[in-house]
Design an enzyme around this catalytic site. Structure first.
Site, mmCIF file in Angstrom:
data_model
loop_
_atom_site.group_PDB
_atom_site.id
_atom_site.type_symbol
_atom_site.label_atom_id
_atom_site.label_comp_id
_atom_site.label_asym_id
_atom_site.label_seq_id
_atom_site.Cartn_x
_atom_site.Cartn_y
_atom_site.Cartn_z
ATOM 1 N N GLU A 30 0.837 -1.207 0.000
ATOM 2 C CA GLU A 30 0.000 0.000 0.000
ATOM 3 C C GLU A 30 0.868 1.252 0.000
ATOM 4 O O GLU A 30 2.024 1.219 0.430
ATOM 5 C CB GLU A 30 -0.881 0.003 1.255
ATOM 6 N N ASP A 31 0.285 2.350 -0.447
ATOM 7 C CA ASP A 31 0.997 3.630 -0.389
ATOM 8 C C ASP A 31 0.989 4.200 1.028
ATOM 9 O O ASP A 31 2.008 4.619 1.550
ATOM 10 C CB ASP A 31 0.390 4.645 -1.380
ATOM 11 N N ARG B 253 0.204 11.954 -8.965
ATOM 12 C CA ARG B 253 0.746 10.618 -8.707
ATOM 13 C C ARG B 253 2.137 10.458 -9.299
ATOM 14 O O ARG B 253 2.944 9.663 -8.839
ATOM 15 C CB ARG B 253 -0.148 9.539 -9.339
ATOM 16 N N ASP C 83 -3.969 4.984 6.708
ATOM 17 C CA ASP C 83 -4.506 6.197 7.329
ATOM 18 C C ASP C 83 -5.479 5.770 8.430
ATOM 19 O O ASP C 83 -5.045 5.412 9.522
ATOM 20 C CB ASP C 83 -5.166 7.006 6.199
ATOM 21 N N PHE D 66 -2.312 16.167 4.394
ATOM 22 C CA PHE D 66 -2.723 15.499 3.164
ATOM 23 C C PHE D 66 -1.548 15.498 2.194
ATOM 24 O O PHE D 66 -1.063 16.542 1.780
ATOM 25 C CB PHE D 66 -3.937 16.177 2.529
HETATM 26 P P1 IMP Z 1 -7.501 4.282 4.997
HETATM 27 O O1 IMP Z 1 -8.521 3.282 4.567
HETATM 28 O O2 IMP Z 1 -8.133 5.452 5.702
HETATM 29 O O3 IMP Z 1 -6.360 3.716 5.782
HETATM 30 O O4 IMP Z 1 -6.970 4.992 3.706
HETATM 31 C C1 IMP Z 1 -6.099 4.442 2.876
HETATM 32 C C2 IMP Z 1 -6.172 5.096 1.523
HETATM 33 O O5 IMP Z 1 -6.543 6.482 1.589
HETATM 34 C C3 IMP Z 1 -4.815 5.070 0.922
HETATM 35 O O6 IMP Z 1 -4.614 3.913 0.172
HETATM 36 C C4 IMP Z 1 -4.795 6.305 0.061
HETATM 37 O O7 IMP Z 1 -5.254 5.986 -1.229
HETATM 38 C C5 IMP Z 1 -5.754 7.258 0.718
HETATM 39 N N1 IMP Z 1 -5.030 8.290 1.493
HETATM 40 C C6 IMP Z 1 -4.866 8.362 2.830
HETATM 41 N N2 IMP Z 1 -4.156 9.439 3.191
HETATM 42 C C7 IMP Z 1 -3.844 10.083 2.047
HETATM 43 C C8 IMP Z 1 -3.083 11.275 1.756
HETATM 44 O O8 IMP Z 1 -2.541 11.977 2.633
HETATM 45 N N3 IMP Z 1 -2.971 11.596 0.444
HETATM 46 C C9 IMP Z 1 -3.549 10.857 -0.561
HETATM 47 N N4 IMP Z 1 -4.240 9.737 -0.331
HETATM 48 C C10 IMP Z 1 -4.399 9.352 0.961
HETATM 49 MG MG MG Z 2 -4.205 3.583 -1.697
#
Ligand code: IMP
Ligand code: MG
Length: 174
Positions: free
Chosen positions: A99-100, A166, A103, A153
């Site tokens: 994963e990138d 990206r 969050d 962000f």
């Molecule tokens: P989670 O389900 O809240 O953990 O979110 C994960 C996904 O939200 C990641 O795979 C990202 O695609 C997106 N995401 C979370 N934080 C950021 C950010 O700071 N910038 C861009 N995308 C984010």
């Molecule tokens: Mg993602």
């Protein structure tokens, strides 16, 4: 529209690449004499997956799935959409999800549960380039991460704002 001039650099290209090399070396140790399936969560993890995989020396296969949790805004919705989650038979395989960023953790939890529910893997781990720990809503931590980040962000190196940025080789914030 945010322009590249509005961005502040958080991690430069060589910092990112250095951390990925270190992570790759660690994975080479941990999966020594093993085969590995990398599962890239599109679209954000594509850069990380490609660069990381070049350091890996074990027999390796790659799969790509597409999930989304963000709309076009700055905050996570907590709802995960499986856009395309077709996977091969992962029974008895070492699986590492790439994963990138993690969050709230909803995406990670959804995916780990999905794979656990459908397969009896030999191992299942989660590797995220970035860990935004302070935003976590579910009890999950990545097995591997390169950088911990605070509540900004971020864009670049796979991370987008409304589909843009990206392609940047660095990670920045507004
Ligand atoms: P989670 O389900 O809240 O953990 O979110 C994960 C996904 O939200 C990641 O795979 C990202 O695609 C997106 N995401 C979370 N934080 C950021 C950010 O700071 N910038 C861009 N995308 C984010
Ligand atoms: Mg993602």
């Amino acid at each position: 529209m945010i322009t590249e001039n509005d961005l502040k650099v958080l991690f430069k290209e060589d910092e990112i690449q250095g951390a990925i090399k270190t992570l790759g070396e660690r994975l080479n140790q941990e999966y020594r004499d093993e085969e590995l399936y990398l599962i890239c969560v599109l679209k954000g993890a594509v850069m990380f997956m490609v660069d990381l995989s070049k350091h890996l020396k074990m027999p390796l296969r790659m799969e790509f799935i597409r999930l989304s949790s963000y709309g076009s805004g700055f905050s996570s919705t907590g709802k995960v959409n499986a856009v395309d989650i077709s996977l091969p038979d992962l029974n008895d395989k070492n699986v590492l999800i790439i994963e990138d960023i993690i969050d709230t953790g909803h995406t990670a939890k959804f995916l780990m549960d999905f794979i656990r529910h459908n397969f009896k893997t030999k191992s299942l781990k989660f590797c995220s380039l970035l860990d935004k720990k302070i935003k976590r809503e579910v009890d999950i931590d990545p097995d591997y991460h390169a950088f911990e980040v605070d509540d900004k962000f971020l864009v670049g190196y796979g991370l987008d704002y409304d589909g843009y940025y990206r392609n940047l080789p660095y990670i920045g914030y507004v």
